[in-house]
Scaffold this motif. Sequence first.
Motif, short mmCIF file in Angstrom:
data_model
loop_
_atom_site.label_atom_id
_atom_site.label_comp_id
_atom_site.label_asym_id
_atom_site.label_seq_id
_atom_site.Cartn_x
_atom_site.Cartn_y
_atom_site.Cartn_z
N GLY A 75 0.81 -1.22 0.00
CA GLY A 75 0.00 0.00 0.00
C GLY A 75 0.84 1.26 0.00
O GLY A 75 1.54 1.54 -0.97
N MET A 115 -4.57 -2.62 -2.70
CA MET A 115 -4.25 -1.61 -3.74
C MET A 115 -3.79 -2.35 -5.00
O MET A 115 -3.14 -3.40 -4.89
CB MET A 115 -3.10 -0.75 -3.20
N GLN A 117 -1.35 -2.77 -6.81
CA GLN A 117 0.07 -2.38 -6.78
C GLN A 117 0.80 -2.66 -8.08
O GLN A 117 1.57 -1.82 -8.56
CB GLN A 117 0.78 -3.10 -5.61
#
Length: 554
Positions: A75, A115, A117
């Motif tokens: 994150g 997230m 990512q």
Amino acid sequence: MAKLRGADILARALAIAGAREIFSLSGNQIMPVYDAAIDAGLHITHVRHEGAAVHMADAWGRLTGEPGIALLTGGPGHANGIGALYTALASESPLVMLSGHAPLNQLGRGAFQEMGQADMAVPVTKVSFTAKSAATLGDDIARAMRTACAGRPGPVHLSLPFDVLEQFVESAEHGVPNAEAFHAPQQTLAPEIADTVLAELVRAKSPLILTGPQLASSRGRALREQLSDATGVAVVCMESPRGIADPCLGAFGDVLAEADLIVLIGKQPDFTLRFAQSPAVHAKCKFIVIDPDIVVLRRSIATIELERVVLNGVADATAAIQSLIAQSKNKLIKTKTYNNAVIDAVAYRPVAWKTQTTKTPDTVHPLEIGRIVQQALDAADDPILIADGGEFGQWAQACVSADTRVINGPAGSIGSAIPFAIAARVARPNATVIALLGDGTFGFHMAEFDTAVRHNLPFVAVIGNDACWNAEYQIQLRTYGKDRAIGCELHAAAYDQAVAALGAHGEHVTRAADLPAALERAVKSGKPACVNVMIERLPAPTVSRTATAGGGAH
Ligand SMILES: Cc1ncc(C[n+]2csc(CCOP(=O)(O)OP(=O)(O)O)c2C)c(N)n1
Ligand SMILES: [Mg+2]
């Protein structure tokens, strides 16, 4: 049969790959890897900001040729590291950014720090992906490290879901690849093609070879010199966002337009080369383009225009150079007059630079700083120069040199110098590392002085302190006028005292005469050190035989 966690497989894989130095900032999502690092014998340099860890991995990649490893939490930790990837991408520096990640079995339900990512890192990496299971994690690491070094080197990202790191697999044998799996295959340049390139170089009147930032390392420099010796043709490496106006390349811009054949080896005809167009490059100049990446090769040919490209091929830059050296068989192509003109132009600096001093009281001229720092580097057994920042960074790059130099590079992204310097000490523990950087730039990763103190990694940061984001201030003066300057002032801050408070050594200098002793004290302190030198607000140098010494806009 022994059971291994995903985190153990990861740590063992890194150890087998020889990647024992990890640059990291801790976080929930990666604590199993910290735990596994103990048994795998990995060493962790723990930083104060994730961006610094990625910059350190970048410097490691450039200095060793092996991928640097940054280990960040998921994150926000991952997000903090992203910006630094761009610097590595543009500098063609191999690194692997490993980020913790929300558990796979919680995705889509609002997991902690969930997230996208891998998606986030796509534009600033060669490859960006997420591990799927502990059993395949070892192969993932091998792929990440291979990819970072293959073809045009660069950063790779791998996200590590927490449940994958915690998952057990039955046997080590299935999970951890052997050492060969981590090495990238080379794309060579066929001897017949190398022969054709050499024949074209012989035929040309004023040939030139250009390389990209990958060849900027000391290994790259040695290879470039061998190629130049073998062919009698000047080999110029470009690694600055100022491109042909890079003051480190002296008056190169003055002679470039005279070339009738340019061989690009892993060098893109991008903004740094003014897209290979006239007037920077002669309209009739022919090109040979060799690039490791077929997509980049096609784009380069389109940019240059097909009719100007006499030959093109896919090969790794270093392999291509090795092939050219081998095929030249020491039958030296007669050194051309143009070769000497290029060498003279690159070495050219205004004569006045040798003696130029400041005109403003209580300041030191960047050239005076450069002369004194050069002496310190020359006196060192293993000197490493780091240069970063705006106008002061340009001065530093123009007037200070060392066999090993790490700069912020074509990305034009300031702020990496302090992490670079620290990583340089990790990579070369006995090196004398001197970083030259602006005061604005110093602020980006000032807290990493704490990292350097904790890990006992001495280096010297010499700040050119003009109490200003001068590069932008100069744009305001040039473009909008003196009465329209806004927002770019800084305090003449006591950065030397700030680092002293972190346990480092600080020096404050306002007169050139005091600098040699201050620098010597800093080097001899055996601590991380900052020499805070007050300077004038000068525009960056433009080096051209027609320009006046020490001035000029860029
Ligand atoms: C990450 C990043 N942010 C902003 C910039 C724009 N920029 C380039 S040079 C510069 C000023 C740097 O100030 P300083 O380090 O003090 O050097 P000076 O120009 O004053 O010598 C800025 C803001 C950049 N290149 N990279
Ligand atoms: Mg400044």
